[in-house]
Scaffold this motif. Structure first.
Motif, PDB file in Angstrom:
ATOM      1  N   ARG A 104       0.815  -1.215   0.000  1.00 53.80           N
ATOM      2  CA  ARG A 104       0.000   0.000   0.000  1.00 53.80           C
ATOM      3  C   ARG A 104       0.857   1.277   0.000  1.00 53.80           C
ATOM      4  O   ARG A 104       0.331   2.368   0.176  1.00 53.80           O
ATOM      5  CB  ARG A 104      -0.941  -0.001   1.202  1.00 53.80           C
ATOM      6  CG  ARG A 104      -2.022  -1.080   1.147  1.00 53.80           C
ATOM      7  CD  ARG A 104      -2.824  -1.147   2.419  1.00 53.80           C
ATOM      8  NE  ARG A 104      -3.541   0.102   2.678  1.00 53.80           N
ATOM      9  CZ  ARG A 104      -4.043   0.428   3.873  1.00 53.80           C
ATOM     10  NH1 ARG A 104      -3.862  -0.387   4.911  1.00 53.80           N
ATOM     11  NH2 ARG A 104      -4.691   1.565   4.028  1.00 53.80           N
ATOM     12  N   THR A 190      -7.440   9.562   7.946  1.00 50.89           N
ATOM     13  CA  THR A 190      -8.234   8.948   6.880  1.00 50.89           C
ATOM     14  C   THR A 190      -9.558   8.440   7.432  1.00 50.89           C
ATOM     15  O   THR A 190      -9.583   7.540   8.272  1.00 50.89           O
ATOM     16  CB  THR A 190      -7.456   7.795   6.232  1.00 50.89           C
ATOM     17  OG1 THR A 190      -6.176   8.285   5.778  1.00 50.89           O
ATOM     18  CG2 THR A 190      -8.206   7.238   5.036  1.00 50.89           C
ATOM     19  N   THR A 198     -11.281  13.195   5.648  1.00 49.39           N
ATOM     20  CA  THR A 198      -9.958  12.745   5.221  1.00 49.39           C
ATOM     21  C   THR A 198      -9.063  13.955   5.024  1.00 49.39           C
ATOM     22  O   THR A 198      -9.419  14.896   4.313  1.00 49.39           O
ATOM     23  CB  THR A 198     -10.051  11.927   3.921  1.00 49.39           C
ATOM     24  OG1 THR A 198     -10.772  10.724   4.182  1.00 49.39           O
ATOM     25  CG2 THR A 198      -8.671  11.571   3.393  1.00 49.39           C
ATOM     26  N   ARG A 228     -12.328   2.319   1.652  1.00 46.95           N
ATOM     27  CA  ARG A 228     -12.527   3.476   0.767  1.00 46.95           C
ATOM     28  C   ARG A 228     -13.571   3.142  -0.294  1.00 46.95           C
ATOM     29  O   ARG A 228     -13.495   2.116  -0.956  1.00 46.95           O
ATOM     30  CB  ARG A 228     -11.201   3.876   0.109  1.00 46.95           C
ATOM     31  CG  ARG A 228     -11.334   4.995  -0.927  1.00 46.95           C
ATOM     32  CD  ARG A 228     -10.008   5.486  -1.425  1.00 46.95           C
ATOM     33  NE  ARG A 228      -9.330   6.320  -0.436  1.00 46.95           N
ATOM     34  CZ  ARG A 228      -9.586   7.610  -0.224  1.00 46.95           C
ATOM     35  NH1 ARG A 228     -10.533   8.226  -0.940  1.00 46.95           N
ATOM     36  NH2 ARG A 228      -8.927   8.288   0.683  1.00 46.95           N
ATOM     37  N   ASP A 230     -14.915   5.933  -2.486  1.00 44.18           N
ATOM     38  CA  ASP A 230     -14.750   6.895  -3.570  1.00 44.18           C
ATOM     39  C   ASP A 230     -13.342   7.475  -3.499  1.00 44.18           C
ATOM     40  O   ASP A 230     -12.692   7.431  -2.451  1.00 44.18           O
ATOM     41  CB  ASP A 230     -15.745   8.070  -3.446  1.00 44.18           C
ATOM     42  CG  ASP A 230     -17.190   7.632  -3.473  1.00 44.18           C
ATOM     43  OD1 ASP A 230     -17.508   6.709  -4.242  1.00 44.18           O
ATOM     44  OD2 ASP A 230     -17.989   8.210  -2.714  1.00 44.18           O
ATOM     45  N   GLY A 231     -12.894   8.072  -4.614  1.00 42.18           N
ATOM     46  CA  GLY A 231     -11.639   8.812  -4.598  1.00 42.18           C
ATOM     47  C   GLY A 231     -10.414   7.923  -4.582  1.00 42.18           C
ATOM     48  O   GLY A 231     -10.490   6.688  -4.641  1.00 42.18           O
ATOM     49  N   GLU A 232      -9.266   8.580  -4.495  1.00 44.59           N
ATOM     50  CA  GLU A 232      -7.986   7.888  -4.535  1.00 44.59           C
ATOM     51  C   GLU A 232      -7.313   7.901  -3.163  1.00 44.59           C
ATOM     52  O   GLU A 232      -7.457   8.870  -2.406  1.00 44.59           O
ATOM     53  CB  GLU A 232      -7.058   8.569  -5.550  1.00 44.59           C
ATOM     54  CG  GLU A 232      -7.547   8.479  -6.980  1.00 44.59           C
ATOM     55  CD  GLU A 232      -7.650   7.040  -7.466  1.00 44.59           C
ATOM     56  OE1 GLU A 232      -6.765   6.230  -7.121  1.00 44.59           O
ATOM     57  OE2 GLU A 232      -8.616   6.723  -8.192  1.00 44.59           O
ATOM     58  N   PRO A 233      -6.564   6.839  -2.829  1.00 48.91           N
ATOM     59  CA  PRO A 233      -5.859   6.819  -1.549  1.00 48.91           C
ATOM     60  C   PRO A 233      -4.891   7.996  -1.412  1.00 48.91           C
ATOM     61  O   PRO A 233      -4.304   8.450  -2.401  1.00 48.91           O
ATOM     62  CB  PRO A 233      -5.102   5.487  -1.584  1.00 48.91           C
ATOM     63  CG  PRO A 233      -5.849   4.643  -2.575  1.00 48.91           C
ATOM     64  CD  PRO A 233      -6.383   5.598  -3.601  1.00 48.91           C
ATOM     65  N   VAL A 234      -4.745   8.463  -0.173  1.00 45.08           N
ATOM     66  CA  VAL A 234      -3.817   9.542   0.140  1.00 45.08           C
ATOM     67  C   VAL A 234      -2.664   8.936   0.928  1.00 45.08           C
ATOM     68  O   VAL A 234      -2.886   8.140   1.849  1.00 45.08           O
ATOM     69  CB  VAL A 234      -4.515  10.643   0.968  1.00 45.08           C
ATOM     70  CG1 VAL A 234      -3.587  11.837   1.164  1.00 45.08           C
ATOM     71  CG2 VAL A 234      -5.815  11.082   0.300  1.00 45.08           C
ATOM     72  N   GLU A 340     -15.644   9.747   2.024  1.00 49.89           N
ATOM     73  CA  GLU A 340     -15.192   8.882   0.934  1.00 49.89           C
ATOM     74  C   GLU A 340     -14.981   7.448   1.388  1.00 49.89           C
ATOM     75  O   GLU A 340     -14.710   6.578   0.560  1.00 49.89           O
ATOM     76  CB  GLU A 340     -13.894   9.432   0.344  1.00 49.89           C
ATOM     77  CG  GLU A 340     -14.051  10.757  -0.376  1.00 49.89           C
ATOM     78  CD  GLU A 340     -12.759  11.213  -1.029  1.00 49.89           C
ATOM     79  OE1 GLU A 340     -11.665  10.853  -0.532  1.00 49.89           O
ATOM     80  OE2 GLU A 340     -12.835  11.917  -2.046  1.00 49.89           O
TER      81      GLU A 340
END
Length: 409
Positions: A104, A190, A198, A228, A230-234, A340
């Protein structure tokens, strides 16, 4: 004259006044019971639809896979699985966790990790290892309740840092850190508990740089990161070079495997990790050997990522059901966010409404939530409320929100 059956000291013992036993430790004086736990006890009736607890959906537990993991361990390694173990944790489990973290985006070795009895214990170990009485802990405001309990037991002085709809405010953190000389900052960046927010990448960089500039530890708690929708991992704060030497990352299997296993992990720089190992030796010697072995076997033989994908699909549907139903359930002028991922929606009633006072009315309609006020260290928002969407089906959520609407009539 005493009978032969009567002890000679019986009369004198009965007439001697008993001295009171010592009181409980003073450290308990300022630590209250968790309002969430109290509400869970209040709402345990089967007819109740509760949005109060942050509970995974029990029907989604991979019971067959977990049972097979225990059966395999107790068939193949019974003497080892039922014996005492090392404090650091099962080597196979630590290697599996390290592999998942590395995949990850956070390169991790098994030796970077300490297995804990839930990530809650990791917080306790860190408080023991890092905090002197009166030491300053910075927290997001609002903040995870059980963290506040842990820091209170340690005798810390907890200082809230303001937040907005994107989480902790970097400018406020900078000013407070310069003034307060904190030992650590505790943050859930997160899908935060209780707000579901987030923290954006830019703010995570600002937090890392503030820690480097002012010399405090960052405790980055990540129990929800794999949930998660929606969206992209931070990227984790722990992955930022500015703070890699001063960030502790906490993780848990409670939300993705099963909370009853009570398995968490702590990733920390070597010196602090060693101090946490010593603290854990005093706390419980080691986390359950058989539970660690079963979790390691599950990660070897089952596909946890596929299982998490099933959970994400179900929880996404439930989140959407809650968001779709809130406009009709809450009074006009209410506000709420669209998380998200994670487990929670954070809603705020219009001025003049008190979510704590209204809870009793809601319970009378057989629905429950958690008022937001107890999560604040600073000035509470009386209209705030936390709504968990993971435990009930979309249909049950719709019915629960119809019941909730009756509380505002």
């Amino acid at each position: 004259m005493l009978s032969a059956a009567t002890p000679a000291h019986a009369d004198s013992a009965a007439s001697t006044p008993s001295a009171p036993v010592p009181a409980v430790a003073s450290r308990l004086a300022g630590v209250g019971s968790s309002p969430v736990r109290d509400i869970l006890a209040l709402t345990a009736r089967p007819e109740m639809i509760s949005f109060a607890g942050g509970l995974p959906a029990p029907e989604l537990f991979d019971v067959a896979g977990i049972r097979a993991a225990y059966d395999g361990v107790l068939t193949d390694l019974p003497r080892q699985a039922l014996q005492y173990s090392t404090t650091e944790g099962d080597p196979e489990l630590r290697a599996a966790v390290a592999g998942r973290l590395t995949a990850r985006g956070l390169p991790t070795d098994a030796d970077d990790l300490l297995v804990t009895t839930g990530s809650q214990q990791a917080l306790t170990l860190l408080a023991t290892a890092l905090l002197e009485p009166g030491g300053v802990v910075l927290v997001e405001d609002p903040c995870y309740l059980a963290a506040l309990q842990t820091f209170a037991f340690a005798g810390a002085r907890v200082v809230p840092v303001p937040t907005d709809d994107q989480g902790i405010v970097p400018e406020a953190l900078e000013e407070i850190a310069a003034r307060e000389n904190p030992t650590l900052l505790y943050v859930v960046p997160t899908f935060q508990n209780p707000t579901g927010r987030t923290l954006p990448a830019g703010r995570r960089t600002a937090v890392a740089e503030a820690a480097a500039r002012h010399g405090f530890w960052i405790v980055e708690d990540d129990p929800y990161g794999e949930l998660r929708y929606d969206g992209e991992p931070v990227p984790w704060i722990a992955a930022d070079p500015a703070a890699s030497d001063r960030t502790v990352l906490l993780g848990s299997f409670s939300k993705v495997m099963a909370p009853g296993l009570r398995l968490g992990h702590l990733r920390a720089p070597a010196g602090l990790r060693r101090s946490c190992v010593i603290a854990k030796q005093a706390a419980d010697l080691h986390t359950s050997t058989v539970d660690q072995a079963a979790a390691a076997r599950y990660l070897r033989d089952s596909d946890l990522d596929a299982h998490v994908a099933v959970m994400r699909a179900a929880y996404r549907e439930r989140r959407d059901a809650m968001l779709d139903g809130l406009p009709a359930a809450l009074p006009g002028g209410s506000r709420w966010n669209r998380p998200e991922g994670g487990m929670f929606v954070w809603a705020t009633l219009p001025e003049g409404y008190d979510a704590t006072a209204l809870l009793r009315t809601a319970v009378g309609h057989e629905v429950a939530y958690v008022p937001g006020a107890p999560f604040f260290c600073g000035e509470p928002d009386p209209g705030a409320m936390r709504l968990s969407f993971t435990t009930h089906s979309a249909e049950e959520i719709g019915e629960g929100l119809r019941r909730l609407a009756k509380s505002f009539v």
